[in-house]
Design an enzyme around this catalytic site. Sequence first.
Site, PDB file in Angstrom:
ATOM      1  N   GLY A  41      42.735  26.454  10.488  1.00 23.65           N
ATOM      2  CA  GLY A  41      41.999  26.986  11.635  1.00 23.65           C
ATOM      3  C   GLY A  41      41.328  28.324  11.373  1.00 23.65           C
ATOM      4  O   GLY A  41      40.548  28.799  12.197  1.00 23.65           O
ATOM      5  N   ARG A  99      36.819  42.196  31.568  1.00 23.02           N
ATOM      6  CA  ARG A  99      37.440  42.352  32.893  1.00 23.02           C
ATOM      7  C   ARG A  99      38.770  43.089  32.835  1.00 23.02           C
ATOM      8  O   ARG A  99      39.306  43.470  33.854  1.00 23.02           O
ATOM      9  CB  ARG A  99      37.586  40.988  33.572  1.00 23.02           C
ATOM     10  N   GLN A 100      39.298  43.293  31.632  1.00 26.02           N
ATOM     11  CA  GLN A 100      40.473  44.168  31.507  1.00 26.02           C
ATOM     12  C   GLN A 100      39.955  45.504  30.968  1.00 26.02           C
ATOM     13  O   GLN A 100      40.119  45.815  29.790  1.00 26.02           O
ATOM     14  CB  GLN A 100      41.491  43.547  30.566  1.00 26.02           C
ATOM     15  N   HIS A 133      30.725  43.833  32.586  1.00 26.41           N
ATOM     16  CA  HIS A 133      31.478  43.779  33.848  1.00 26.41           C
ATOM     17  C   HIS A 133      31.594  45.168  34.486  1.00 26.41           C
ATOM     18  O   HIS A 133      31.567  45.298  35.705  1.00 26.41           O
ATOM     19  CB  HIS A 133      32.854  43.164  33.614  1.00 26.41           C
ATOM     20  N   ASP A 172      32.132  41.914  46.259  1.00 29.94           N
ATOM     21  CA  ASP A 172      33.180  42.945  46.319  1.00 29.94           C
ATOM     22  C   ASP A 172      32.539  44.328  46.296  1.00 29.94           C
ATOM     23  O   ASP A 172      31.349  44.477  45.998  1.00 29.94           O
ATOM     24  CB  ASP A 172      34.208  42.776  45.191  1.00 29.94           C
ATOM     25  N   LYS A 195      37.321  42.268  48.543  1.00 27.77           N
ATOM     26  CA  LYS A 195      38.053  41.324  47.707  1.00 27.77           C
ATOM     27  C   LYS A 195      39.274  41.994  47.109  1.00 27.77           C
ATOM     28  O   LYS A 195      39.227  43.173  46.765  1.00 27.77           O
ATOM     29  CB  LYS A 195      37.096  40.900  46.573  1.00 27.77           C
ATOM     30  N   THR A 226      36.361  30.726  37.290  1.00 31.07           N
ATOM     31  CA  THR A 226      36.922  29.570  37.994  1.00 31.07           C
ATOM     32  C   THR A 226      36.091  29.216  39.225  1.00 31.07           C
ATOM     33  O   THR A 226      36.227  28.127  39.775  1.00 31.07           O
ATOM     34  CB  THR A 226      38.348  29.878  38.478  1.00 31.07           C
TER      35      THR A 226
HETATM   36  C1  R5P Z   1      35.475  40.138  38.991  1.00 30.61           C
HETATM   37  O1  R5P Z   1      35.589  41.237  39.508  1.00 30.61           O
HETATM   38  C2  R5P Z   1      34.156  39.554  38.638  1.00 30.61           C
HETATM   39  O2  R5P Z   1      33.111  40.311  39.123  1.00 30.61           O
HETATM   40  C3  R5P Z   1      34.047  38.132  39.135  1.00 30.61           C
HETATM   41  O3  R5P Z   1      34.023  38.127  40.536  1.00 30.61           O
HETATM   42  C4  R5P Z   1      35.196  37.281  38.696  1.00 30.61           C
HETATM   43  O4  R5P Z   1      35.543  37.579  37.393  1.00 30.61           O
HETATM   44  C5  R5P Z   1      34.842  35.836  38.814  1.00 30.61           C
HETATM   45  O5  R5P Z   1      35.931  35.064  38.384  1.00 30.61           O
HETATM   46  P1  R5P Z   1      36.326  33.754  39.175  1.00 30.61           P
HETATM   47  O6  R5P Z   1      35.109  32.903  39.228  1.00 30.61           O
HETATM   48  O7  R5P Z   1      37.442  33.146  38.370  1.00 30.61           O
HETATM   49  O8  R5P Z   1      36.813  34.184  40.535  1.00 30.61           O
END
Ligand code: R5P
Length: 315
Positions: A41, A99-100, A133, A172, A195, A226
Amino acid sequence: MPKLEGMKIFSGTGNPTLSTEIAEQLGVNLGSLRISRFSDGETYVKFDETVRGVDAFIIQPTCPPVDQNLVELLIQIDALKRASADRITTVIPYYGYARQEKKDAPREPITAKLVADILTTAGANRVVTIDLHADAIQGFFNIPVDHLTAIGMFCKYFKDKSLDDIVIVSPDEGRVKKVREVVARLNAPLAVGYKHHPEHQVTKVTHLAGDVRGKIPIIIEDIISTGGSIMECVDALLDQGCKPEIYIGATHGVFTGEAYERLNRPEIKEVVVTNTIPLDRDRASDKFKVLSVAPLLAEAIRRVHENESMNSLFR
Ligand code: R5P
């Protein structure tokens, strides 16, 4: 057409279609390299042409399979460095692990910084990317980062639709500053979702500020994974009496799990994304529209190579 002497562009396996489109825009051929996997791999990379002294660009989004694409990018950088490329620019249309970008709980990592460190350690001299992000991720690098945005493309797309009585929605509070650019350019009111994440990978939109009654919402997002955040936002908008005709503009369509199917609900009119990440056409319905970032990235690459100002591209 500029001469672009001394420049070579290479593609990883993350989004070869986008790489080809960028090369076409620039009027150059993609450089030749081999990428394969060993039996266990591990990734093998070999550049098939000289890169000595060249201004090298690697195009590779770190989208799923995230770890594989990231490691492949690191190995490409290492190979270019050891083959004496003069400068290595990593064009990362979608910067994964973003996102982290801060610790939300004790004993968590900050992966956006870790990835910045390992790209730099591998030998990247510059990064070109789109809609990180969080803007602050630019500062995680000690090398230049050209942070482009697709917001202008979404403004144009939705403006050309000439929709009546729209409201621009930030799902958000964190995205309000970016979404305000759309509000200004489309001369429309703003609504904001509140959110929060009650647990890991679970999103709730508890309420919505702004008048959406009878209006056509356009939700502006950076990433859809997702689809959970969008679903929550759509439900909140419908609860507050918006028209069941909702448009979504998101730069990065990661679309994991059942996202394609979830987003295919009747109240959602269109899901507009860019091609920073390849779309799964077999699963995406006709509602899914794709705007190409190839002209933007091609122009950015040309300007980096020619040492021209990028200023107008950031707007
Ligand atoms: C998070 O703050 C991002 O801006 C997106 O809202 C989030 O990552 C989207 O992920 P999901 O579609 O899994 O909710």
